[in-house]
Design an enzyme around this catalytic site. Structure first.
Site, PDB file in Angstrom:
ATOM      1  N   GLU A 303       0.853  -1.197   0.000  1.00  0.00           N
ATOM      2  CA  GLU A 303       0.000   0.000   0.000  1.00  0.00           C
ATOM      3  C   GLU A 303       0.883   1.241   0.000  1.00  0.00           C
ATOM      4  OE1 GLU A 303      -3.463   0.389   0.322  1.00  0.00           O
ATOM      5  OE2 GLU A 303      -4.065  -1.705   0.636  1.00  0.00           O
TER       6      GLU A 303
HETATM    7 ZN    ZN Z   1      -6.674  -0.589  -3.239  1.00  0.00          ZN
END
Ligand code: ZN
Length: 375
Positions: A303
């Site tokens: 992320e």
């Molecule tokens: Zn995502």
């Protein structure tokens, strides 16, 4: 369960849903970049840009890179082709997918940058990777969402937005993209997958530092689901601990474990989401008899900070964030191919900064407490 506990649970769920919204992340993080307005996405890659870049890479690779569409399995809801680029001659099949969420732009750039490296570099480590592995890049899983700058795709029959990363379930596959990619995955049978995302703003626990990158496993290690699937509970932790150590070597220090954070309480929830694409890969989902032997493999996700639909992605930091993603990807592929990841103690995962674990955030049973069994 008595009513008061039920009410309390519902309230907790409601609060957490609020917390899960990235806007709340942003609002609770005054030290982060400005979140006013939307980021100008003209500086990010459009679908047409990606198709063009893939063609350019293929051309300049002199036969090393193949580029093709998944049209034989279908197209996106709006009729766009989903592209794959393949590079390498080795037997280990590595799957790298980006932008399943259409507002998570820099993941596509990082994947294409890595593809370019494999297409053109004569570096010894690159040659090692290409000799031992074949890499399959899906740089833009959700082209419709990418063009709309939305997380989901738009279902043409209803006009509703659908999160493609909750759609690989036995009663899912509501989006055309899901079945296109799933059919290809079930036929290819990869050995390992990496899924690239962006997240809202958060801070590294116990610091004032904005997290620049989080390392995640979509079925929580030692959680309710993963320990019963082969050795993925160990190998996924080894992979991410390996990446963490490597990124520290590059000077990236604002890295933590992916969690859903309650910033007010300074606690975190590890996700245990069975409908996530990489979760379904680890669980060997057999949808419509397409994966009858329940082929499965380990899978992890990254992320990167910020996303374009919230305006929390600054153009100034785009290069830094893309480079970070690129380096993490490159290092994990190398560690996997050489087997270096297996030399890492799985419990080193616990050294990656994280909020105190308050429970598991699931897509099948709300919040599951730590240590609960029977799920
Ligand atoms: Zn995502």
């Amino acid at each position: 369960m008595n009513l008061s506990i039920f009410k309390k649970t519902s309230l907790l769920t409601a609060i957490l849903l609020l917390v899960f919204s990235s806007l709340v992340f942003a609002a609770s993080n005054p030290g982060g970049p400005s979140t006013n307005g939307q980021t100008n996405i003209s500086s990010t890659l459009s679908y047409a840009d990606v198709v063009k870049i893939l063609g350019d890479i293929k051309h300049s690779s002199k036969g090393k890179v193949e580029v093709f569409t998944l049209d034989k399995y279908g197209k996106s809801e709006a009729g766009r082709s989903i592209y794959v680029a393949k590079v390498g001659d080795g037997s280990k099949k590595i799957w790298i997918q980006a932008q399943i969420h259409g507002n998570e732009k820099l993941t596509t750039e990082a994947a294409l940058d890595l593809l370019k490296t494999y297409a053109s570099s004569n570096n010894r480590e690159v040659q090692k990777v290409l000799g031992e592995a074949t890499l399959y890049f899906i740089p833009m899983y959700n082209p419709d969402g990418a063009e709309m700058n939305t997380r989901g795709t738009k279902i043409m029959s209803t006009g509703q937005l659908l999160d493609l990363n909750r759609d690989w379930t036995l009663d899912g596959f509501a989006g055309k993209e899901s079945l296109v990619v799933y059919k290809y995955w079930a036929e290819l049978k990869p050995d390992f997958a990496i899924d690239l995302h962006h997240q809202g703003l958060k801070q590294v626990y116990g610091t004032n530092e904005a997290t620049s990158f989080s390392l995640g496993i979509s079925l929580a290690p030692d959680g309710p689901t993963l320990p019963s699937y082969k050795n993925y509970n160990d190998v996924t932790r080894q992979m991410l601990a390996y990446v963490y150590d490597n990124m520290k070597g590059y000077g990236y220090t604002h890295i933590d474990r992916y969690q859903i954070v309650d910033a007010a309480k300074q606690i975190g929830y590890d996700i245990d989401i069975k409908g996530g694409v990489v979760s379904a890969m680890m669980m060997g989902l057999n949808y419509n008899g397409l994966n009858p032997k329940h082929h499965s493999h380990p899978a992890v996700f990254f992320e990167t900070k910020g996303n374009t639909s919230e305006g929390s992605l600054g153009q100034k930091s785009n290069g830094y964030l893309t480079k970070q993603n690129y380096l993490a990807l490159k290092s994990l592929v190398y560690g996997y191919v050489t087997g270096e990841i297996y030399e890492v103690d799985p419990n080193h995962w616990n050294d990656i900064p994280a909020y105190p674990l308050a429970g598991y955030w699931t897509d099948y049973n709300g919040i599951v407490p730590v240590g609960a069994s029977g799920y």
